[in-house]
Design a protein around this motif. Structure first.
Motif, mmCIF file in Angstrom:
data_model
loop_
_atom_site.group_PDB
_atom_site.id
_atom_site.type_symbol
_atom_site.label_atom_id
_atom_site.label_comp_id
_atom_site.label_asym_id
_atom_site.label_seq_id
_atom_site.Cartn_x
_atom_site.Cartn_y
_atom_site.Cartn_z
ATOM 1 N N GLU A 321 -31.536 -0.924 26.618
ATOM 2 C CA GLU A 321 -30.254 -1.222 27.060
ATOM 3 C C GLU A 321 -29.091 -1.002 25.948
ATOM 4 O O GLU A 321 -27.853 -0.675 26.337
ATOM 5 N N LEU A 322 -29.178 -1.149 24.723
ATOM 6 C CA LEU A 322 -28.322 -1.105 23.739
ATOM 7 C C LEU A 322 -28.455 0.234 22.760
ATOM 8 O O LEU A 322 -27.569 0.527 21.920
ATOM 9 N N LEU A 325 -26.385 3.246 22.650
ATOM 10 C CA LEU A 325 -24.953 3.346 22.536
ATOM 11 C C LEU A 325 -24.247 3.732 21.383
ATOM 12 O O LEU A 325 -24.513 3.239 20.355
ATOM 13 N N VAL A 328 -24.035 1.213 18.201
ATOM 14 C CA VAL A 328 -25.254 0.332 17.717
ATOM 15 C C VAL A 328 -26.050 1.138 16.824
ATOM 16 O O VAL A 328 -26.485 2.113 17.245
ATOM 17 N N THR A 389 -26.229 -7.691 26.852
ATOM 18 C CA THR A 389 -25.621 -6.221 27.063
ATOM 19 C C THR A 389 -24.096 -5.971 27.288
ATOM 20 O O THR A 389 -23.586 -5.286 26.713
ATOM 21 N N VAL A 392 -21.890 -7.001 24.443
ATOM 22 C CA VAL A 392 -22.093 -5.767 23.221
ATOM 23 C C VAL A 392 -21.020 -4.722 23.699
ATOM 24 O O VAL A 392 -20.327 -4.062 22.927
ATOM 25 N N LYS A 393 -21.305 -4.252 24.924
ATOM 26 C CA LYS A 393 -20.628 -3.001 25.584
ATOM 27 C C LYS A 393 -19.102 -3.427 25.492
ATOM 28 O O LYS A 393 -18.239 -2.469 25.240
#
Length: 398
Positions: A321-322, A325, A328, A389, A392-393
């Motif tokens: 999920e991260l 990105l 990250v 998630t 963080v986004k």
């Protein structure tokens, strides 16, 4: 309707930047604040609540102990000390144990062991190798061993006798100690916690064990945060197939009851003698019962295997999920000791996560730390990812 209760501590010394919530009760991996709001606990009291909250096997045992004896002092033998020490010796392959109250105290005792080990060999000013980004505590000595200038600031002069080196670089430690007859020990965390979830590589640990043996140094491994099953083995260094000479423990050993321990191998087992070190509260009957029962329940309930399996599931989900990105940098760690490093400071996420019903922490300014109870389920791991998630986004988009 009951009025909203504001979290405030006006008479408590202002030493923490607290999240504005006050927790009242817990069950498993969930906690509730004084206003009834529920949170998923991915912090576990900072890797302390091994068995989560209100564990059905632990609570009755502690209630039983409180009704018998809480404290006696170390003027007398404490049967629980021998019981827990024997178990720790069995799990480590080491020799004996000193009990105290915290990780800081355990690390302080380790430093004293190293110094006296050197003095006993005729070294007037023993020196200990420590690491960049390390964290060993906030007393004057453990702070001096810690590799964080922010923690040092305002408390000089620091204690001398420490040589600082980078992680995972065997040539660097050889160079830093070359021709120095005063070195007596190497002191490190297998996985740095406060420093940002930074693991020592297995081959480096093996090289370091060999170097300590060749030079007659004590290998002292701070397993305060990464020990007690958190990585899927009892102690994180066991993944490298090595055994330390000195090993401080605390945090998860008592599932929330304050406890610290220093486990010693043959080279260090008899360094401290009567009068060299001591504690008033350390090794009290309540703390010892907590330690004995925590280990027993961990074995009965297969929590090492659970930490390994659920931790791998959680890490894979975070990476999925991260991991890809922009912003990250890395998802790292092992078992249920994981970190997500971002390319920008992310301290604000602690409060935002709490608002979303998730308890986490941020270390080294830009690393999200996840150290939940070892009873965490895969469903709860997925819930952590689902809650974290979008936060963080959103932060990375700012």
């Amino acid at each position: 309707m009951t009025a909203f209760i504001e979290a405030a501590s006006p008479h408590v010394m202002n030493t923490y930047g607290r999240v504005p919530i006050a927790l009242e009760r817990g069950q498993g991996c969930r906690v509730w604040d004084v206003n009834g709001k529920q949170y998923l606990d991915a912090l576990g009291g900072i890797a302390v609540n091994t068995l989560g909250h209100n564990h059905a096997k632990l609570v009755p045992a502690l209630q039983d102990q409180i009704a018998k004896l809480i404290h006696t002092s170390n003027y007398y033998h404490v049967p629980g000390q021998e019981k827990l020490a024997a178990k720790l010796v069995e799990l480590t392959g080491m020799s004996n144990v000193f009990f105290c109250n915290s990780g800081l105290e355990a690390n302080e005792a380790a430093i004293k062991i190293a110094r006296k080990f050197g003095v006993d060999k005729g070294i007037a000013k023993p020196e200990i190798v420590v690491y960049e980004k390390a964290f060993h505590g906030r007393s004057i000595a453990t702070m001096s061993a810690t590799g964080n200038p922010k923690i040092h600031s305002g408390f000089g002069p620091l204690v001398d006798g420490f040589i600082r080196v980078p992680l995972n670089d065997i040539e660097a430690i050889k160079k830093a100690t070359e021709g120095n007859p005063n070195v007596v020990a190497v002191f490190f965390e297998t996985i740095q916690g406060e420093g940002g979830i930074n693991p020592m590589r297995i081959e480096y640990l093996q090289q370091l064990r060999k170097l300590c043996d060749e030079r007659g140094w004590l290998m002292m491994i701070d397993e305060v945060q990464c020990g007690m099953g958190r990585t899927g083995k009892w102690f994180a260094h066991q993944w490298a197939g090595i055994t330390p000479d000195v090993m401080p423990l605390a945090k998860g050993l008592g599932s929330g009851v304050p406890i610290g321990a220093v486990v010693a191998g043959p080279k260090a087992a008899n360094v401290l003698q009567p009068g060299n070190h001591g504690t008033t509260f350390g090794g009290n009957p309540l703390a010892m019962r907590a330690g004995v029962e925590t280990v027993r329940i961990m074995e009965e309930d297969g929590l090492l295997a659970n930490a390994a399996a659920v931790g791998a599931h959680l890490k894979a989900a975070l990476e999925r999920e991260l991991g890809g990105l922009p912003g990250v940098k890395e998802v790292r760690g092992q078992g249920l000791m994981l970190g997500v490093e971002l390319a920008k400071p992310c301290g604000v996420l602690v409060g935002r996560a709490a608002e979303a019903g998730l308890l986490i922490s941020v270390t080294a300014e830009s690393v999200i730390r996840i150290v939940p109870p070892l009873i965490l389920t895969t469903a709860e791991a997925d819930e952590i990812v689902a809650l974290l998630t979008p936060l963080v986004k959103a932060l990375l988009a700012e």
